[in-house]
Design a protein around this motif. Structure first.
Motif, PDB file in Angstrom:
ATOM      1  N   THR A 119      53.609  43.985  70.244  1.00 45.79           N
ATOM      2  CA  THR A 119      53.453  44.909  69.110  1.00 45.79           C
ATOM      3  C   THR A 119      53.536  44.160  67.783  1.00 45.79           C
ATOM      4  OG1 THR A 119      54.640  46.511  70.468  1.00 45.79           O
ATOM      5  CG2 THR A 119      54.274  47.105  68.172  1.00 45.79           C
ATOM      6  N   LEU A 120      54.510  43.260  67.695  1.00 43.11           N
ATOM      7  CA  LEU A 120      54.672  42.489  66.460  1.00 43.11           C
ATOM      8  C   LEU A 120      53.462  41.617  66.179  1.00 43.11           C
ATOM      9  CD1 LEU A 120      58.416  41.334  66.422  1.00 43.11           C
ATOM     10  CD2 LEU A 120      57.290  42.982  64.937  1.00 43.11           C
ATOM     11  N   ILE A 121      52.914  41.003  67.228  1.00 42.58           N
ATOM     12  CA  ILE A 121      51.736  40.136  67.057  1.00 42.58           C
ATOM     13  C   ILE A 121      50.559  40.951  66.530  1.00 42.58           C
ATOM     14  CG2 ILE A 121      49.978  38.829  68.332  1.00 42.58           C
ATOM     15  CD1 ILE A 121      52.277  37.807  70.130  1.00 42.58           C
ATOM     16  N   LEU A 122      50.312  42.096  67.162  1.00 38.93           N
ATOM     17  CA  LEU A 122      49.180  42.936  66.733  1.00 38.93           C
ATOM     18  C   LEU A 122      49.378  43.455  65.310  1.00 38.93           C
ATOM     19  CD1 LEU A 122      48.482  44.939  70.010  1.00 38.93           C
ATOM     20  CD2 LEU A 122      47.167  43.044  69.073  1.00 38.93           C
ATOM     21  N   TRP A 123      50.618  43.851  65.013  1.00 39.46           N
ATOM     22  CA  TRP A 123      50.931  44.347  63.675  1.00 39.46           C
ATOM     23  C   TRP A 123      50.760  43.236  62.641  1.00 39.46           C
ATOM     24  CZ3 TRP A 123      55.626  44.009  60.500  1.00 39.46           C
ATOM     25  CH2 TRP A 123      55.615  44.910  59.440  1.00 39.46           C
ATOM     26  N   GLY A 124      51.219  42.042  62.990  1.00 35.96           N
ATOM     27  CA  GLY A 124      51.076  40.899  62.088  1.00 35.96           C
ATOM     28  C   GLY A 124      49.620  40.576  61.816  1.00 35.96           C
ATOM     29  N   ILE A 125      48.806  40.624  62.858  1.00 36.10           N
ATOM     30  CA  ILE A 125      47.374  40.336  62.688  1.00 36.10           C
ATOM     31  C   ILE A 125      46.722  41.411  61.823  1.00 36.10           C
ATOM     32  CG2 ILE A 125      45.165  40.267  63.939  1.00 36.10           C
ATOM     33  CD1 ILE A 125      46.707  38.731  66.150  1.00 36.10           C
ATOM     34  N   PHE A 126      47.160  42.652  62.000  1.00 36.32           N
ATOM     35  CA  PHE A 126      46.638  43.743  61.159  1.00 36.32           C
ATOM     36  C   PHE A 126      46.992  43.499  59.691  1.00 36.32           C
ATOM     37  CE2 PHE A 126      47.425  47.984  59.232  1.00 36.32           C
ATOM     38  CZ  PHE A 126      46.116  48.423  59.201  1.00 36.32           C
ATOM     39  N   GLN A 127      48.217  43.056  59.451  1.00 37.21           N
ATOM     40  CA  GLN A 127      48.642  42.767  58.078  1.00 37.21           C
ATOM     41  C   GLN A 127      47.826  41.624  57.484  1.00 37.21           C
ATOM     42  OE1 GLN A 127      50.893  44.187  55.962  1.00 37.21           O
ATOM     43  NE2 GLN A 127      51.118  45.860  57.403  1.00 37.21           N
ATOM     44  N   VAL A 128      47.581  40.597  58.294  1.00 36.82           N
ATOM     45  CA  VAL A 128      46.782  39.458  57.815  1.00 36.82           C
ATOM     46  C   VAL A 128      45.352  39.922  57.509  1.00 36.82           C
ATOM     47  CG1 VAL A 128      45.781  37.239  58.499  1.00 36.82           C
ATOM     48  CG2 VAL A 128      48.179  37.710  58.960  1.00 36.82           C
ATOM     49  N   ALA A 129      44.833  40.812  58.361  1.00 41.34           N
ATOM     50  CA  ALA A 129      43.480  41.344  58.131  1.00 41.34           C
ATOM     51  C   ALA A 129      43.416  42.091  56.798  1.00 41.34           C
ATOM     52  CB  ALA A 129      43.076  42.265  59.279  1.00 41.34           C
ATOM     53  N   LEU A 130      44.454  42.880  56.513  1.00 39.80           N
ATOM     54  CA  LEU A 130      44.503  43.607  55.232  1.00 39.80           C
ATOM     55  C   LEU A 130      44.571  42.635  54.060  1.00 39.80           C
ATOM     56  CD1 LEU A 130      46.898  46.660  55.743  1.00 39.80           C
ATOM     57  CD2 LEU A 130      44.419  46.638  55.633  1.00 39.80           C
ATOM     58  N   LEU A 131      45.370  41.561  54.244  1.00 39.10           N
ATOM     59  CA  LEU A 131      45.500  40.566  53.173  1.00 39.10           C
ATOM     60  C   LEU A 131      44.155  39.879  52.911  1.00 39.10           C
ATOM     61  CD1 LEU A 131      47.428  38.958  51.276  1.00 39.10           C
ATOM     62  CD2 LEU A 131      47.604  37.272  53.108  1.00 39.10           C
ATOM     63  N   ILE A 132      43.483  39.490  53.983  1.00 38.59           N
ATOM     64  CA  ILE A 132      42.173  38.828  53.827  1.00 38.59           C
ATOM     65  C   ILE A 132      41.187  39.784  53.158  1.00 38.59           C
ATOM     66  CG2 ILE A 132      40.192  37.868  55.082  1.00 38.59           C
ATOM     67  CD1 ILE A 132      42.248  36.834  57.163  1.00 38.59           C
ATOM     68  N   TYR A 133      41.188  41.049  53.602  1.00 33.40           N
ATOM     69  CA  TYR A 133      40.304  42.062  52.997  1.00 33.40           C
ATOM     70  C   TYR A 133      40.544  42.142  51.490  1.00 33.40           C
ATOM     71  CZ  TYR A 133      38.448  46.718  51.925  1.00 33.40           C
ATOM     72  OH  TYR A 133      37.776  47.765  51.355  1.00 33.40           O
ATOM     73  N   ALA A 134      41.831  42.216  51.121  1.00 31.86           N
ATOM     74  CA  ALA A 134      42.173  42.350  49.701  1.00 31.86           C
ATOM     75  C   ALA A 134      41.747  41.119  48.912  1.00 31.86           C
ATOM     76  CB  ALA A 134      43.681  42.572  49.562  1.00 31.86           C
ATOM     77  N   LEU A 135      41.992  39.946  49.480  1.00 34.07           N
ATOM     78  CA  LEU A 135      41.637  38.711  48.765  1.00 34.07           C
ATOM     79  C   LEU A 135      40.124  38.591  48.591  1.00 34.07           C
ATOM     80  CD1 LEU A 135      44.158  36.155  50.344  1.00 34.07           C
ATOM     81  CD2 LEU A 135      44.229  37.183  48.065  1.00 34.07           C
ATOM     82  N   VAL A 136      39.379  38.929  49.648  1.00 32.64           N
ATOM     83  CA  VAL A 136      37.910  38.843  49.556  1.00 32.64           C
ATOM     84  C   VAL A 136      37.388  39.827  48.511  1.00 32.64           C
ATOM     85  CG1 VAL A 136      35.747  39.206  50.821  1.00 32.64           C
ATOM     86  CG2 VAL A 136      37.615  37.989  51.905  1.00 32.64           C
ATOM     87  N   VAL A 137      37.967  41.030  48.492  1.00 31.03           N
ATOM     88  CA  VAL A 137      37.560  42.023  47.483  1.00 31.03           C
ATOM     89  C   VAL A 137      37.806  41.484  46.073  1.00 31.03           C
ATOM     90  CG1 VAL A 137      38.265  44.221  46.434  1.00 31.03           C
ATOM     91  CG2 VAL A 137      37.762  44.116  48.868  1.00 31.03           C
ATOM     92  N   LEU A 138      39.012  40.958  45.846  1.00 27.85           N
ATOM     93  CA  LEU A 138      39.349  40.486  44.497  1.00 27.85           C
ATOM     94  C   LEU A 138      38.525  39.272  44.099  1.00 27.85           C
ATOM     95  CD1 LEU A 138      43.215  40.989  44.526  1.00 27.85           C
ATOM     96  CD2 LEU A 138      41.487  42.366  43.390  1.00 27.85           C
TER      97      LEU A 138
END
Lengths: 148, 82
Positions: A119-138
């Motif tokens: 669960t932690l691994i999947l949640w962590g990857i989801f968080q990283v995906a959100l971070l990458i999304y945000a950085l690419v947008v900015l």
């Protein structure tokens, strides 16, 4: 700043909160004891206050618009969001593959890991995906610029 | 989001129309100010409908707002049939 940029900043701030939380809980689990009382209480209080303040700010931050008729998103926003979504999906898929590969190589065919770790691994990857999304947008919006 | 070397006269037209701000133009054509900024700076080529809306906001034609350099048309398309 339009709503897409605001959302990206919110993702980044929430990621930072997550990192702080994970480091705090992780240190407790790793050292197998709670931090010294005043320090632990102050840290928990500070993080809780910051998180509540952040949630309150989100409401005002998202509600405030550049003008009364500003659209939620226009054609350029949709393009930027689409590209960011593609890049973050590809990156998170690659990250998941790498994590699974590392687990497979280190634990072997018959190894196992606790359920909570999955669960932690999947949640962590989801968080990283959100971070990458945000950085690419900015990055795609660039520095913006002032009205001329 | 390649701009494809499309230049534009939006900045000049804004000043010709009572020093219209980017936000005012954005509100008129239904986009965000960031999009007007990107179009004006040549970083983003708008869709055809948006190009028409911008031209209409200035009461002019699309050609007076956006320019595409000559000599970049694919040669085969322009060739007369023999």
């Amino acid at each position: 700043m339009n709503s897409t940029q605001k959302t990206a900043w919110i993702f980044i701030v929430s990621f930072l909160f997550t990192v702080v939380g994970v480091v705090y809980v992780g240190s407790i689990l790793y050292f197998r004891r709670l931090p010294p009382r005043p320090l632990g209480q102050i840290a928990v209080a500070a993080v809780t206050c910051a998180a509540v303040g952040f949630l309150v700010l989100i409401v005002f931050f998202l509600a405030k618009r550049q003008s009364r008729v500003e659209p939620e998103a226009d054609e350029r926003d949709h393009l930027i969001r689409g590209k960011a979504l593609t890049i973050s999906s590809v990156c998170s898929s690659l990250l998941l593959a790498v994590v699974l590969l590392i687990l497979g190589l280190t634990l072997g065919q018959t190894g196992s890991i606790p359920v909570y770790l999955v669960t932690l691994i999947l949640w962590g990857i989801f968080q990283v995906a959100l971070l990458i999304y945000a950085l690419v947008v900015l990055v795609q919006y660039g520095r913006g610029g002032k009205d001329e | 989001m390649n701009n494809d070397h499309i230049s534009n006269q939006i900045r000049r037209l804004r000043f010709d129309h009572g020093e219209m701000t980017q936000q005012e133009l954005a509100d008129k054509v239904g986009v965000t100010r960031q999009t007007i900024l990107a179009i004006e700076a040549g970083k983003y080529a708008p869709s055809l409908p948006l190009a028409f809306r911008i031209a209409r906001a200035f009461n002019t034609s699309v050609e007076n707002v956006f320019q595409y350099p000559d000599g970049e048309i694919v040669a085969d398309v322009a060739k007369p049939m023999s």
